[in-house]
Design an enzyme around this catalytic site. Structure first.
Site, mmCIF file in Angstrom:
data_model
loop_
_atom_site.group_PDB
_atom_site.id
_atom_site.type_symbol
_atom_site.label_atom_id
_atom_site.label_comp_id
_atom_site.label_asym_id
_atom_site.label_seq_id
_atom_site.Cartn_x
_atom_site.Cartn_y
_atom_site.Cartn_z
ATOM 1 N N HIS A 128 -11.949 -0.793 -0.541
ATOM 2 C CA HIS A 128 -11.925 -0.064 0.580
ATOM 3 C C HIS A 128 -10.415 -0.345 1.059
ATOM 4 O O HIS A 128 -10.193 -1.442 1.361
ATOM 5 C CB HIS A 128 -12.719 -0.706 1.462
ATOM 6 C CG HIS A 128 -12.922 0.235 2.985
ATOM 7 N ND1 HIS A 128 -13.827 1.360 3.135
ATOM 8 C CD2 HIS A 128 -12.305 -0.392 4.025
ATOM 9 C CE1 HIS A 128 -13.475 1.336 4.586
ATOM 10 N NE2 HIS A 128 -12.559 0.663 4.909
ATOM 11 N N CYS A 129 -9.719 0.600 1.340
ATOM 12 C CA CYS A 129 -8.492 0.628 1.787
ATOM 13 C C CYS A 129 -8.368 0.748 3.524
ATOM 14 O O CYS A 129 -8.652 1.709 3.928
ATOM 15 C CB CYS A 129 -7.488 1.702 1.213
ATOM 16 S SG CYS A 129 -6.000 1.676 1.714
ATOM 17 N N PRO A 130 -7.815 -0.455 4.053
ATOM 18 C CA PRO A 130 -7.699 -0.431 5.363
ATOM 19 C C PRO A 130 -6.491 0.790 6.033
ATOM 20 O O PRO A 130 -6.484 1.175 6.861
ATOM 21 C CB PRO A 130 -7.266 -1.545 5.996
ATOM 22 C CG PRO A 130 -6.839 -2.282 4.788
ATOM 23 C CD PRO A 130 -7.201 -1.484 3.548
#
Length: 412
Positions: A128-130
């Protein structure tokens, strides 16, 4: 009116909300600042209408910005692809090879993982890439990787423009006397006057943009190398971690097994083509995957089930001896705890004195585990989990006086 209702739909509004997060705001801010400053500086350094070289430089700079934003928004809004809610394999007997997700009320398809941020099971989840406020997975892996490639290249070009602009503008403002060198940032010796004024403020902004561009080149370039490494092996970051844990499990129990990663097709080009295709869409539907010879479609999921069972055996119970508020960097838990907080978006778990915790992994000053709810529910039922300071807990001693973990008991 119908078209307007379609445009302002729930899905569109929910997608637009992805922009309202610190990750996209910072990422887009860096892109906008570097792009605008680079365009203005390129006008000063290499006026695009004076020569073919200036025009090519200017058009290339604009092209970087367009391509970076295009792939960035594709990665954000197309998304990774989610496993359908309530999904289960066609053959009911195959369910024993899969993990069940109680949130999505279905089985986790091969290569999928549940993301706590997206609250869905993600196809071929990498992480999950912020920065895009979304997961990187099956459908958007190519767009995300292209963004990681184009951003450093665009920043390198912009950095060159920043350096050349500062150099030429400083050179035009230097006057050499008999005993001193003077720099006047307000006037230039050459004529005509520059279209864009370049004073002390412009110099400071250009220097700031140069720092952003160089930092982005290093940080994002390293991420691109990591992504290409896993893509050429037809893996994800999570699957690389699973493979390492498989080796650790086999070595720990000395079972003599040989774990073969099933999705590495044996050729870097074939692995590359799984993500990057001529159509722009990845191969496969995100559920069914091509496997190498000697493996079957559930080789990886079976290994995950073994690791899940192993984690239960090797976990250790602790009892909270101090309250913990769940702060990311707690000031009252010691300087070392404050400065060694885990660099992850995984949650922190609040603790009250007397709580029981099942710790599954840990660092020197932090631990990660599940809170044991009253009634001693099995680990599958526990939903309260996260990181907590190691100093807040002590090894649990049962009524029988044993403070050994299940792992220690097993090996005796």
């Amino acid at each position: 009116m119908a078209k307007l209702d379609w445009f302002v739909s729930f899905e569109n509004l929910r997608d637009l909300k992805r922009l309202c997060h610190w990750g996209p705001l910072i990422a887009l801010g860096v892109i906008i600042i570097c792009s605008i400053v680079a365009v203005l500086d390129s006008v000063l350094w290499y006026w695009p209408l004076d020569s073919p070289g200036g025009s090519l430089n200017f058009l290339t700079l604009i092209n970087w910005t367009v391509m970076i934003l295009y792939n960035y928004f594709n990665a954000m809004f197309i998304g990774p692809g989610f496993v359908p809610l309530g999904w289960k394999p066609e053959n009911a007997q195959d369910c024993r090879f899969l993990q069940y997700c109680k949130v999505c009320e279905g089985y986790k398809a091969p290569r999928s993982h549940h993301c706590r941020k997206c609250n869905r099971c993600v196809m071929k989840m990498d992480h999950h890439c912020p920065w895009i406020n979304n997961c990187c997975g099956h459908r958007n892996h190519s767009s995300f990787t292209l963004f990681l490639l184009l951003a450093p290249l665009g920043c390198i070009h912009a950095s060159y423009i920043f350096i050349m602009t500062m150099y030429t503008q400083m050179y035009n403002r230097v006057s050499f006397g008999w005993n001193s060198v003077k720099i006047d940032m307000n006037t230039a010796r050459r004529e005509p006057a520059p279209i864009v004024p370049f004073g002390i403020s412009a110099f400071a902004v250009t220097l700031f943009a140069l720092g952003l561009a160089l930092g982005t080149t290093i940080a994002v370039g390293m991420l691109f190398c990591i992504q290409m490494k896993v893509i050429l092996r037809n893996k994800t970051s999570i699957e690389s971690w699973i493979e390492e844990k498989a080796k650790d499990r086999i070595q720990y129990y000395q079972t003599g097994e040989t774990f073969i990663f099933p999705y590495d097709l044996g050729s870097r080009w074939r692995n590359f083509r799984q993500v990057f295709t001529g159509s722009g869409s990845p191969e496969g539907d995100g559920i069914e995957w091509q496997v190498r010879e000697g493996c079957h479609r559930y080789t990886l999921t079976v290994e995950q089930l073994k690791q899940k069972a192993d984690k239960r055996v090797r976990s250790v119970r602790y009892r909270a001896v101090e309250d913990y508020s769940g702060a990311c960097c707690p000031v009252t838990k010691g300087i070392r705890t404050f400065f060694t907080t885990p660099c992850t978006e995984e949650p922190r778990m609040k603790l009250h004195k007397g709580d029981l915790v099942l710790a599954t992994r840990g660092l020197k000053h932090w631990m990660y585990g599940d809170k044991i709810i009253e009634g001693d529910l099995p680990p599958d039922e526990i939903r309260i989990r996260g990181w907590f300071p190691r100093r807040c807990v002590a090894k649990y001693v049962s009524d029988s006086g044993s403070d050994q973990s299940d792992d220690e008991k097993k090996t005796r």
